[in-house]
Write an enzyme that holds these catalytic residues in place. Structure first.
Site, mmCIF file in Angstrom:
data_model
loop_
_atom_site.group_PDB
_atom_site.id
_atom_site.type_symbol
_atom_site.label_atom_id
_atom_site.label_comp_id
_atom_site.label_asym_id
_atom_site.label_seq_id
_atom_site.Cartn_x
_atom_site.Cartn_y
_atom_site.Cartn_z
ATOM 1 N N LYS A 82 7.958 -1.925 -8.140
ATOM 2 C CA LYS A 82 7.130 -2.264 -9.304
ATOM 3 C C LYS A 82 7.691 -1.547 -10.529
ATOM 4 O O LYS A 82 8.030 -0.353 -10.456
ATOM 5 C CB LYS A 82 5.691 -1.829 -9.029
ATOM 6 C CG LYS A 82 4.662 -2.331 -10.038
ATOM 7 C CD LYS A 82 3.257 -1.850 -9.614
ATOM 8 C CE LYS A 82 2.164 -2.335 -10.540
ATOM 9 N NZ LYS A 82 0.838 -1.805 -10.154
ATOM 10 N N SER A 126 -2.719 -5.392 -10.850
ATOM 11 C CA SER A 126 -1.574 -5.450 -11.724
ATOM 12 C C SER A 126 -0.254 -5.730 -10.995
ATOM 13 O O SER A 126 0.698 -6.214 -11.597
ATOM 14 C CB SER A 126 -1.438 -4.134 -12.478
ATOM 15 O OG SER A 126 -1.112 -3.081 -11.587
ATOM 16 N N SER A 141 -4.769 -2.450 -7.646
ATOM 17 C CA SER A 141 -3.547 -3.159 -8.049
ATOM 18 C C SER A 141 -2.532 -3.394 -6.941
ATOM 19 O O SER A 141 -1.575 -4.134 -7.125
ATOM 20 C CB SER A 141 -2.852 -2.406 -9.189
ATOM 21 O OG SER A 141 -3.576 -2.573 -10.379
#
Lengths: 503, 504
Positions: free
Chosen positions: B81, B156, B180
Site C-alpha cells: 500500500k 482505504s 481499511s
C-alpha cells in the site's frame, strides 16, 4: 533596528513604588550522546543538517523513541532541585507551524512533567539566601535553527531567503519552571541572575550538560510583573525570551521593572506579551502578543508510551547524585578553615576549583588562598580576565609554594617567579633556574660576602664580638645586597656569628 | 506454467519456488504480465516497480541456488500500500502533496519483507492518506472492484484488495485505522487481517491516527495471511508502541483450523453489529457462516457490547484529532509539493498555506479541520476528552465479552460494494460503512475479514472475527476452519466465481 523610544522610571524609584514578581523558565540542553527521540548525534558545530535522521527531520512515517539517558538526566535534575519524580508521565504534542519545528509540533510534556514541586536555595554575593520554588521540570525536544540571509542583520524581516539547520532539532531539553518568585524587592535582578547561575553550576556538577550560556546550552526566559504592594494580586507579566548571559538577565529585569513602572505610573496597562532582549542596548522590545489566538492544541503524544521510572531506579539515581555545589562549598569551607567572608571572596572570584586543586597538589589551605586571592586575583583584575584564564595552573602554584617551603626561594623571590610563570617562561622551577633566582645556599659565596662586609665595617665586628648583637642586621643587610636578595637571611646570621666569634 | 501461477495461493507459489519448479523471476514476471493486462481496467497500483521487483527476484533466485531460502514465502511477490515508505521507490500516500517523493529509508515492515525474500511489485492505490472507505479519495484516480468495474473496491486499501482479488499479486500489505484492511477485503472477496495494535511495527507507515493505525496482510487465503503476518510482525525498537513479546504461532493456528474442528471454541455474535443498516444479503450470508461454525463444533452465543453504537462518533473525534497533528508536517518546507502564493509576499507561513491548500484533497482537509477544532482550547474536554472516555468503555465491552467467549464475530461491513459516486457527497453515509470494523481499532484488538459468500446482488460479503489483544492466533484458527467449511460447500475458493476480467 531602531526600537521606538520607551519611557523609563529610575529603577530605585520604581522599586520604591512597586513590588516586582519574577518567574523564570530555564531550558538546558542535555549532553546526551544522541537526540531526545532518535539516534542522531548532537555534536556542536557540525556541518548543517548532518546530525539528522528521518525522525529528527520529521519525515513521513518516522516515529520517536524516548532516549533513556535523557530521562535519567531529567530525573537527576529533578532530584537536585528537590522535586518529586512522577511515577508515570506522558509526553504531549505542542502543535504550531514553524519551519524550524520539523513535524510542526514539538514533543514536550504538558500536564504530566517528570519532576514537580521542588525548590532551590539561591545564595547572593553577600550571603543572603533566597528559596526559589520550582513548579516543574519537564522533558522536551529542541527546535532547529533558522538563518535569515540578506536583509537587515540576519533578521527575518526583509531577508531574501532563510536556511534551516536541523542539527539542533530534537536535542533533549529540560525546561525548569519556577513558581512566582516574590519578596525579592530591589534584589530582583540579583536573584534572577543568581538563580540561573546556581542552576548552571548544578547542571555542571550533575554532568548533564556542558551548560555553556554562550553556546545556548542554557537559555532563560524571564517573566516579570509589578504590583502596588506585596498584598496586591499579581500584575500583568511580560516574558523576555532567550536572555543568554548572566549580566543580561540582571539587565533585562532592571529594564522591565523600569519600563513597566513607567507604564503603570502613566495610568496605562502592561500588555501580556513576549519581549526580546537586545544585548547591545540592554533593552527589551515587543515580540508576539500572547493571546487566546495562541492555541497549541496539546494532546497526549500517541506515538510514545508513558515514561514510568521505577522507584528503585529513582532511588538509585538519588544515591549516586554527585555532591551539589552548595554542599561542596560548605564542606570545603569547613575543611579549609576559611571564614565566611574569606569563602565568599573565593566564590565570588570563581576560585574555588583552583584552590581545591592547588591544595590537592600539596599546598596548605592558607597557602593556596594567599596566592589565588592575593597576587593572582590582583593580576586577573589588572588584566581583566577570569582568574581561571591566567597563564598558570593550580599545580604550578603548588610547585611555587613548595619551593618556598623548601627554602629554595623566599616570598619576595616567589613573586618574581610567579611573574615569570605568568609571562610564559615555563614552570616555577624553570623560571627559578632561568632567572637565577634560587636562594644562595652554598656557604662559600656567603662567607666571602660576610668577610667583605665585616672588613668594611670593623667597628661593627668589634661590637658583635663584645656581645652586642644589635648591629648584626647591618651586616646581614649588606650581604643581602651583595647577593641581590638571594641569600637566606637566617643562614647569613648564623655564619656572621660564627665568623665573628671565630668558632 | 507462468500463465497459471498467478491463480495459486502464496503458499502454493512458495512451495513451487522452494522445490525449484519455478523461479522468483518467473513468479514476478507472471504477475507483472497480469498487472499489465488488467491495470487499465482496475488501476490498483499507483506505481509499478517492475525493475526493482525483478532485481529482487534475481537475488532471491541466486540465494536459492546457494541453498538459501530466507522465509516460507521467499520468492513470492507482494504489493505494498502506498502509505508505507519504500526506500528509493516513490511513496505518495495517494496525495498530490507527496507526488514524486522518494523516501530515503524503508519502513520496518518493508525491511522485513525484503529480508524474507519477497520482491515488491509496486505501490497500491488508496484513499488519500488512507482517509476513506472507497478509494475514491485518491489523487491518482479510482480503483475498480474486480467483481464489478462500476463499483468501489472498498477503502482505504482498495488498491491492495483489488490487486489481490484480481490476481495481480498473491499478497499485499494494507493498513487499518478504522477498517481499511478488512472492509476492502470484504467487498472484494479477499482476506484481510488487522493485527493487535503494537503487533506489527508502524515505523515507516505514514501516520493517519497513531493510536489506531496498524499494518497487516491482504491475501486470498487465511493461511497466506498467517504466513505474511509472521514475517511482518514482532517487536521493533523503532516503534515505542510495538509489543515486546514473541508473536503467538499464527501459521500453526491456521493449520489447526484447517482441520475443520472447532470443538470447544466459544464464539460470540455481537448483537449491536447486526440488524438495522445491514443489507439483507449480508445478514443472510453471515447466518449461513454461523451455521457452518456450529457444525464444526463451535459453541455460538449472542453477546452484547453496549457501547459499540458510540464507537463511530468517538472514532471521528480521535482519528481526525491525531490526523490533524500528524499531517502538519506536510508543509512544502522539506519534501514533497511546494506551492508559492500567487501574489503577495513569499513567506514561510504563506508557502505552507498555499502548499497545503493545493496539495490536500477535500476529505483530508475535512478531517484536519475537524481534528483541529476538536483539540482546540475550550473544546478539548468536550470532544477529544469525551471520545477517549468512550474508547475506554469500548475496551471494557471487549474485556467483558472475552470473559465468556474466545472470539467475537460480525459481518465486516453492513453492505456490499456500492457504486462509484454513490456516497461521495454524503460523508456520514460513507463513514457508516466502517461501523463494524472501528471498535477493534479503538480497543487495539485484532480482527480478520474473510469471504463468506455472495449477497443476493452477486457481490462478496465479508465475515469478521475479533479476538482479544495478543491472541491473533484465534483469528487464524477460526478463520481457517470457516474458510475450509465454506470452500467445501462452494467446491473451491469464492474468487473462482468472480467474473473474468477482459484481458487487453
Amino acid at each position: 533596528m531602531a526600537a521606538a523610544p520607551v519611557d523609563l522610571v529610575d529603577f530605585d524609584e520604581a522599586i520604591a513604588k512597586y513590588d516586582p514578581v519574577l518567574g523564570i523558565e530555564v531550558h538546558v540542553e542535555l549532553g546526551t550522546r544522541t537526540k531526545m527521540f532518535c539516534a542522531a548525534g548532537v555534536s556542536f558545530g557540525a556541518e548543517p543538517n548532518s546530525e539528522t535522521t528521518p525522525v529528527s527531520l520529521g519525515l513521513p512515517g518516522s516515529l520517536p523513541v524516548v532516549n533513556g539517558e535523557a530521562v535519567e538526566y531529567a530525573i537527576r535534575i529533578g532530584l537536585a532541585l528537590n522535586c518529586k519524580i512522577a511515577e508515570t508521565c506522558r509526553f504531549a504534542r505542542k502543535n504550531y507551524f514553524y519551519p524550524d519545528v520539523p513535524k510542526n509540533y514539538q514533543i514536550s510534556q504538558y500536564d504530566e512533567p517528570i519532576a514537580y514541586d521542588g525548590y532551590l536555595d539561591v545564595e547572593l554575593e553577600d550571603g543572603t539566601v533566597y528559596r526559589v520554588e520550582i513548579e516543574r521540570a519537564h522533558m522536551e525536544e529542541d527546535a532547529g535553527k533558522n538563518t535569515h540571509v540578506g536583509g537587515d542583520g540576519g533578521r527575518i524581516h526583509g531577508a531574501a531567503y532563510s536556511l534551516v539547520d536541523y542539527n539542533r532539532a530534537g536535542i533533549p531539553l529540560v525546561e525548569i519552571v519556577t513558581r512566582p518568585i516574590t519578596g525579592v524587592g530591589e534584589r530582583a535582578p540579583e536573584v534572577a541572575r543568581a538563580y540561573v547561575q546556581t542552576l548552571r553550576d548544578i547542571f555542571r556538577a550533575l554532568d548533564v550538560s556542558e551548560a555553556r550560556m554562550e553556546r545556548g546550552n542554557v537559555r532563560a526566559d524571564v517573566n516579570l510583573s509589578l504590583r502596588p504592594t506585596p498584598e496586591s494580586p499579581l500584575g500583568t507579566r511580560t516574558e523576555t525570551k532567550n536572555v543568554n548571559s548572566f549580566r543580561s538577565i540582571e539587565k533585562a529585569v532592571r529594564f522591565e521593572v523600569s519600563r513597566q513602572a513607567a507604564i503603570l505610573d502613566a495610568g496605562g496597562t502592561v500588555i501580556q506579551e513576549t519581549r526580546h532582549f537586545h544585548e547591545d542596548t540592554g533593552e527589551t522590545s515587543s515580540g508576539r502578543v500572547k493571546s487566546d489566538a495562541e492555541d497549541y492544541r496539546y494532546f497526549p503524544e500517541p506515538d510514545l508510551a508513558p515514561v514510568s521510572p521505577s522507584r528503585e531506579w529513582v532511588e538509585e539515581i538519588r544515591a549516586t547524585l554527585p555532591e551539589l555545589p552548595a554542599a561542596r562549598r560548605r564542606r570545603l569551607q569547613a575543611d579549609w578553615g576559611y571564614s565566611d567572608l574569606e569563602m565568599r571572596d573565593v566564590i565570588n572570584a570563581d576560585a574555588i576549583d583552583l584552590i581545591e586543586t592547588t591544595i590537592a597538589a600539596g599546598t596548605s589551605a592558607a597557602g593556596a588562598r594567599k596566592w589565588w586571592m592575593g597576587e593572582l586575583a590582583r593580576t586577573a583584575k589588572e588584566q581583566d580576565v577570569a582568574i581561571a584564564d591566567l597563564a598558570i595552573t593550580p599545580v604550578q602554584v603548588a610547585e611555587l609554594q613548595q619551593l618556598v617551603d623548601d627554602g629554595k626561594i623566599n616570598d619576595k623571590l616567589a613573586r618574581q617567579v610567579l611573574a615569570g610563570v605568568l609571562a610564559g617562561e615555563g614552570g616555577p622551577a624553570q623560571v627559578v633556574q632561568d632567572r637565577g633566582l634560587e636562594v644562595v645556599s652554598d656557604d662559600g659565596p656567603l662567607l666571602a660576602a660576610i668577610d667583605e662586609a665585616l672588613a668594611a665595617q670593623p667597628d661593627i665586628a668589634d661590637k658583635i664580638r663584645g656581645g652586642n648583637l644589635g648591629p648584626v642586621g647591618a651586616i646581614i643587610g649588606a650581604v643581602m645586597k651583595a647577593t641581590r636578595g638571594q641569600a637566606d637571611a637566617g643562614r647569613v646570621r648564623e655564619l656572621v656569628l660564627e665568623r665573628v666569634n671565630g668558632s | 506454467m507462468t500463465s497459471d501461477v498467478t491463480r495459486l495461493s502464496a503458499a502454493e507459489q512458495a512451495k513451487l519456488f522452494a522445490s525449484g519448479e519455478v523461479s522468483s523471476v518467473e513468479l514476478v514476471t507472471a504477475h507483472l504480465d497480469r498487472i499489465e493486462a488488467v491495470e487499465p481496467q482496475l488501476n490498483a497500483f499507483i506505481h509499478v516497480s517492475a525493475e526493482v521487483a525483478l532485481e529482487q527476484a534475481r537475488q532471491v533466485d541466486a540465494q536459492r541456488a546457494q541453498g538459501e531460502i530466507s522465509s516460507p514465502l521467499a520468492g513470492v511477490p507482494i504489493a505494498v500500500k502506498d502509505i508505507v515508505v519504500t526506500k528509493d521507490v516513490v511513496t505518495t500516500a495517494a496525495s498530490k502533496i507527496l507526488e514524486g517523493w522518494v523516501p530515503p529509508y524503508d519502513a520496518t515492515i518493508v525491511e522485513k519483507i525484503k529480508a524474507a525474500g519477497l520482491p515488491i511489485l509496486g505501490k497500491t492505490n488508496l484513499d488519500e492518506f488512507a482517509m476513506g472507505s472507497s478509494t475514491e479519495h485518491s489523487a491518482y484516480g479510482n480503483t475498480a472492484n474486480p467483481w464489478d468495474l462500476e463499483r468501489i473496491p472498498g477503502g482505504s486499501g482498495g488498491g491492495s484488495a483489488a490487486a489481490v482479488a484480481a490476481f495481480e499479486a498473491p499478497l499485499a500489505i494494507g493498513t487499518d485505522t478504522g477498517g481499511s484492511i478488512r472492509q476492502p477485503a470484504a467487498v472484494t472477496g479477499s482476506v484481510g487481517v488487522k493485527p493487535t495494535y503494537g503487533g506489527v511495527s508502524r515505523y515507516g507507515l505514514i501516520a493517519m491516527a497513531s493510536s489506531l493505525d496498524q499494518a497487516g496482510p491482504v491475501t486470498r487465503t487465511v493461511l497466506d495471511s498467517a504466513l505474511l503476518h509472521e514475517i511482518i510482525g514482532g517487536y521493533d525498537p523503532h516503534d515505542s508502541t510495538s509489543i515486546n513479546e514473541p508473536l503467538p504461532s499464527l501459521v500453526a493456528a491456521a493449520q489447526q483450523g484447517a482441520t475443520g474442528d472447532l470443538t470447544g471454541v466459544r464464539i460470540g455474535v455481537v448483537r449491536e453489529l447486526s440488524g438495522e443498516g445491514y443489507q439483507v444479503g449480508v445478514s443472510k450470508s453471515f447466518e449461513e457462516s454461523l451455521d457452518l461454525l456450529r457444525a464444526a463444533g463451535a459453541e455460538i452465543t449472542e453477546v452484547s457490547c453496549p457501547h459499540f453504537p458510540s464507537a463511530l462518533s468517538a472514532y471521528y473525534l480521535i482519528m481526525p484529532s491525531e490526523a490533524s497533528s500528524n499531517l502538519a508536517k506536510f508543509d512544502g518546507m522539506r519534501f514533497g509539493l511546494r506551492v508559492e502564493p500567487e501574489d503577495g509576499p513569499v513567506t514561510a507561513e504563506r508557502v505552507m498555506s498555499a502548499t497545503r491548500g493545493a496539495g490536500f484533497g477535500d476529505e483530508v482537509k475535512r478531517r484536519i479541520i475537524l481534528g483541529t477544532y476538536a483539540l482546540s482550547a475550550g473544546y478539548y474536554d468536550a470532544y477529544y476528552g469525551s471520545a477517549q472516555k468512550v474508547r475506554t468503555l469500548i475496551q471494557r465491552d471487549f474485556t467483558a465479552a472475552f470473559e465468556n467467549v474466545d472470539v467475537l464475530v460480525s459481518p465486516t461491513a453492513p453492505t456490499t460494494a456500492f457504486k462509484f459516486g454513490e456516497k461521495l457527497d454524503d460523508p456520514l453515509a460513507m463513514y457508516l460503512n466502517d461501523v463494524a470494523t472501528i471498535p477493534a481499532n479503538l480497543a487495539g484488538v485484532p480482527g480478520i475479514s474473510l469471504p463468506s459468500g455472495l449477497s443476493d446482488d452477486g457481490l462478496p460479503v465479508g465475515f469478521q472475527i475479533l479476538a482479544p489483544a495478543k491472541a491473533d492466533d484465534r483469528l487464524y484458527r477460526v478463520g481457517a476452519a470457516l474458510e475450509k467449511a465454506l470452500e467445501n460447500k462452494w467446491g473451491g475458493p469464492l474468487l473462482s466465481q468472480a467474473p473474468e476480467l477482459e484481458v487487453k
